[in-house]
Structures are given as structure tokens and as C-alpha cells.
Design a protein around this motif. Structure first.
Motif, PDB file in Angstrom:
ATOM      1  N   ARG A  41       0.832  -1.209   0.000  1.00 57.77           N
ATOM      2  CA  ARG A  41       0.000   0.000   0.000  1.00 57.77           C
ATOM      3  C   ARG A  41       0.863   1.253   0.000  1.00 57.77           C
ATOM      4  O   ARG A  41       0.624   2.186  -0.770  1.00 57.77           O
ATOM      5  N   ALA A  42       1.874   1.285   0.849  1.00 56.76           N
ATOM      6  CA  ALA A  42       2.712   2.479   0.964  1.00 56.76           C
ATOM      7  C   ALA A  42       3.502   2.743  -0.317  1.00 56.76           C
ATOM      8  O   ALA A  42       3.809   3.885  -0.634  1.00 56.76           O
ATOM      9  N   GLU A  43       3.823   1.697  -1.048  1.00 51.24           N
ATOM     10  CA  GLU A  43       4.590   1.861  -2.280  1.00 51.24           C
ATOM     11  C   GLU A  43       3.718   2.142  -3.498  1.00 51.24           C
ATOM     12  O   GLU A  43       4.173   2.761  -4.441  1.00 51.24           O
ATOM     13  N   ALA A  44       2.468   1.652  -3.508  1.00 50.73           N
ATOM     14  CA  ALA A  44       1.706   1.712  -4.770  1.00 50.73           C
ATOM     15  C   ALA A  44       0.204   1.910  -4.597  1.00 50.73           C
ATOM     16  O   ALA A  44      -0.560   1.523  -5.472  1.00 50.73           O
ATOM     17  N   GLU A  45      -0.258   2.511  -3.519  1.00 46.90           N
ATOM     18  CA  GLU A  45      -1.695   2.667  -3.330  1.00 46.90           C
ATOM     19  C   GLU A  45      -2.353   3.408  -4.486  1.00 46.90           C
ATOM     20  O   GLU A  45      -3.453   3.066  -4.912  1.00 46.90           O
ATOM     21  N   MET A  87      -0.725  -2.601  -6.559  1.00 41.35           N
ATOM     22  CA  MET A  87      -0.213  -3.075  -5.270  1.00 41.35           C
ATOM     23  C   MET A  87       0.145  -4.552  -5.343  1.00 41.35           C
ATOM     24  O   MET A  87       1.163  -4.980  -4.780  1.00 41.35           O
ATOM     25  N   LEU A  88      -0.660  -5.343  -6.042  1.00 39.64           N
ATOM     26  CA  LEU A  88      -0.340  -6.758  -6.214  1.00 39.64           C
ATOM     27  C   LEU A  88       0.963  -6.944  -6.988  1.00 39.64           C
ATOM     28  O   LEU A  88       1.765  -7.836  -6.674  1.00 39.64           O
ATOM     29  N   MET A  89       1.198  -6.115  -7.988  1.00 40.06           N
ATOM     30  CA  MET A  89       2.443  -6.210  -8.760  1.00 40.06           C
ATOM     31  C   MET A  89       3.646  -5.877  -7.880  1.00 40.06           C
ATOM     32  O   MET A  89       4.674  -6.560  -7.946  1.00 40.06           O
ATOM     33  N   VAL A  90       3.536  -4.861  -7.057  1.00 38.71           N
ATOM     34  CA  VAL A  90       4.608  -4.533  -6.116  1.00 38.71           C
ATOM     35  C   VAL A  90       4.801  -5.702  -5.153  1.00 38.71           C
ATOM     36  O   VAL A  90       5.926  -6.056  -4.801  1.00 38.71           O
ATOM     37  N   GLY A  91       3.705  -6.342  -4.768  1.00 37.56           N
ATOM     38  CA  GLY A  91       3.804  -7.533  -3.928  1.00 37.56           C
ATOM     39  C   GLY A  91       4.547  -8.656  -4.620  1.00 37.56           C
ATOM     40  O   GLY A  91       5.348  -9.361  -3.987  1.00 37.56           O
ATOM     41  N   ASN A  92       4.322  -8.842  -5.920  1.00 42.08           N
ATOM     42  CA  ASN A  92       5.068  -9.856  -6.667  1.00 42.08           C
ATOM     43  C   ASN A  92       6.561  -9.582  -6.629  1.00 42.08           C
ATOM     44  O   ASN A  92       7.369 -10.494  -6.416  1.00 42.08           O
ATOM     45  N   VAL A  93       6.944  -8.335  -6.832  1.00 40.65           N
ATOM     46  CA  VAL A  93       8.368  -7.975  -6.771  1.00 40.65           C
ATOM     47  C   VAL A  93       8.919  -8.309  -5.388  1.00 40.65           C
ATOM     48  O   VAL A  93      10.022  -8.859  -5.262  1.00 40.65           O
ATOM     49  N   SER A  94       8.152  -8.034  -4.361  1.00 31.29           N
ATOM     50  CA  SER A  94       8.578  -8.311  -2.993  1.00 31.29           C
ATOM     51  C   SER A  94       8.850  -9.793  -2.789  1.00 31.29           C
ATOM     52  O   SER A  94       9.902 -10.187  -2.269  1.00 31.29           O
ATOM     53  N   VAL A  95       7.907 -10.620  -3.197  1.00 33.22           N
ATOM     54  CA  VAL A  95       8.057 -12.069  -3.059  1.00 33.22           C
ATOM     55  C   VAL A  95       9.228 -12.553  -3.909  1.00 33.22           C
ATOM     56  O   VAL A  95      10.021 -13.396  -3.475  1.00 33.22           O
ATOM     57  N   ASN A  96       9.378 -12.011  -5.121  1.00 35.44           N
ATOM     58  CA  ASN A  96      10.500 -12.401  -5.979  1.00 35.44           C
ATOM     59  C   ASN A  96      11.831 -12.162  -5.286  1.00 35.44           C
ATOM     60  O   ASN A  96      12.751 -12.970  -5.395  1.00 35.44           O
ATOM     61  N   ARG A  97      11.954 -11.050  -4.588  1.00 30.16           N
ATOM     62  CA  ARG A  97      13.204 -10.724  -3.903  1.00 30.16           C
ATOM     63  C   ARG A  97      13.520 -11.726  -2.803  1.00 30.16           C
ATOM     64  O   ARG A  97      14.674 -12.044  -2.554  1.00 30.16           O
ATOM     65  N   GLN A 153      10.765   5.089   4.989  1.00 31.26           N
ATOM     66  CA  GLN A 153      11.283   6.357   5.492  1.00 31.26           C
ATOM     67  C   GLN A 153      10.171   7.384   5.717  1.00 31.26           C
ATOM     68  O   GLN A 153      10.443   8.514   6.082  1.00 31.26           O
ATOM     69  N   LYS A 154       8.930   6.967   5.523  1.00 29.63           N
ATOM     70  CA  LYS A 154       7.796   7.882   5.660  1.00 29.63           C
ATOM     71  C   LYS A 154       6.789   7.313   6.659  1.00 29.63           C
ATOM     72  O   LYS A 154       6.595   6.104   6.745  1.00 29.63           O
ATOM     73  N   GLY A 155       6.157   8.171   7.423  1.00 29.71           N
ATOM     74  CA  GLY A 155       5.214   7.751   8.442  1.00 29.71           C
ATOM     75  C   GLY A 155       4.053   6.926   7.915  1.00 29.71           C
ATOM     76  O   GLY A 155       3.519   6.067   8.609  1.00 29.71           O
TER      77      GLY A 155
END
Length: 122
Positions: free
Chosen positions: A2-6, A13-23, A52-54
Motif C-alpha cells: 500500500r505504501a509503495e503503490a496505493e 499493489m499486487l504487482m509490487v507484492g510480486n516484486v517483494s516475493v520475488n526478492r 522512510q515515511k510515516g
């Protein structure tokens, strides 16, 4: 996610989640010592800028948890099936980013994938 791609909606957000899992799954390039979601998010350098953001530290909503479970359980989304990086450039997506090829753009985010020979685990 959410914080990266809301602003990109659920699919973004799901695509950013895929990148996260890939890492976490990858044992290659910048991610040889990353084995958990927490390590991936707070990796320095290279983790999520949102830490780095609240806004990042707000409690996750039920819909955020639902999206996270989908990617953790293996759902994959086009453009983000193999990428290990994403960025949000001011203009168009470059062909490469840190030597990794552009796999496509979704709204404001560009996704970048390693070669299969560099990262066969993904």
C-alpha cells in the motif's frame, strides 16, 4: 504494498507484492542474503523507500492483508512475474535500470527483470 503503490490501485499493489516475493525467493544479484519479507522491506540499500515515511507505519487494513496473502500464496500478475525492481520515474520507463531490462509499465510504475541466467530461481 500500500505504501509503495496505493495510487496504482489493487493491481498495482499486487504487482509490487510480486516484486517483494520475488526478492525473497531469489538467491541472486542484490538479494542473496534476503530470506524474509522483513529483510526485503528494510534492506539497505535497496529496500522500500516508503519505510522512510510515516505512512508506511500505519496499521494494515483488512484489504491490505488480503492482497498480501494473495501474493504470498503464489498469485502472479503480468509484468511483475519475474521483476526484482520497480521504479516510479518522472517520465517514460528507461530500457534498463541498474542493468536490468524493462519488463513493462503499469500506470506510474516501471518493472525491471533480471535475465533467467542471472536469476533462475524466480
Amino acid at each position: 504494498m500500500r505504501a509503495e503503490a496505493e495510487g496504482e490501485g489493487e493491481l498495482g499493489m499486487l504487482m509490487v507484492g510480486n516484486v517483494s516475493v520475488n526478492r525473497v525467493l531469489a538467491s541472486c544479484l542484490d538479494f542473496t542474503d534476503i530470506r524474509t519479507i522483513e529483510q526485503m522491506v528494510f534492506q539497505s540499500p535497496g529496500g522500500f523507500e516508503a519505510t522512510q515515511k510515516g505512512y508506511f507505519y500505519q496499521r494494515a487494513r483488512e484489504q491490505d492483508k488480503r492482497l498480501a496473502r494473495r501474493v504470498i500464496n503464489g498469485e502472479r500478475f503480468h509484468l511483475a512475474t519475474r521483476p526484482l525492481w520497480f521504479s516510479r520515474p518522472e517520465s517514460g520507463c528507461p530500457d534498463q535500470w541498474y542493468g536490468q531490462w524493462n519488463s513493462g509499465r503499469f500506470k506510474s510504475h516501471c518493472f525491471f527483470s533480471p535475465s533467467e541466467s542471472d536469476c533462475p530461481q524466480i
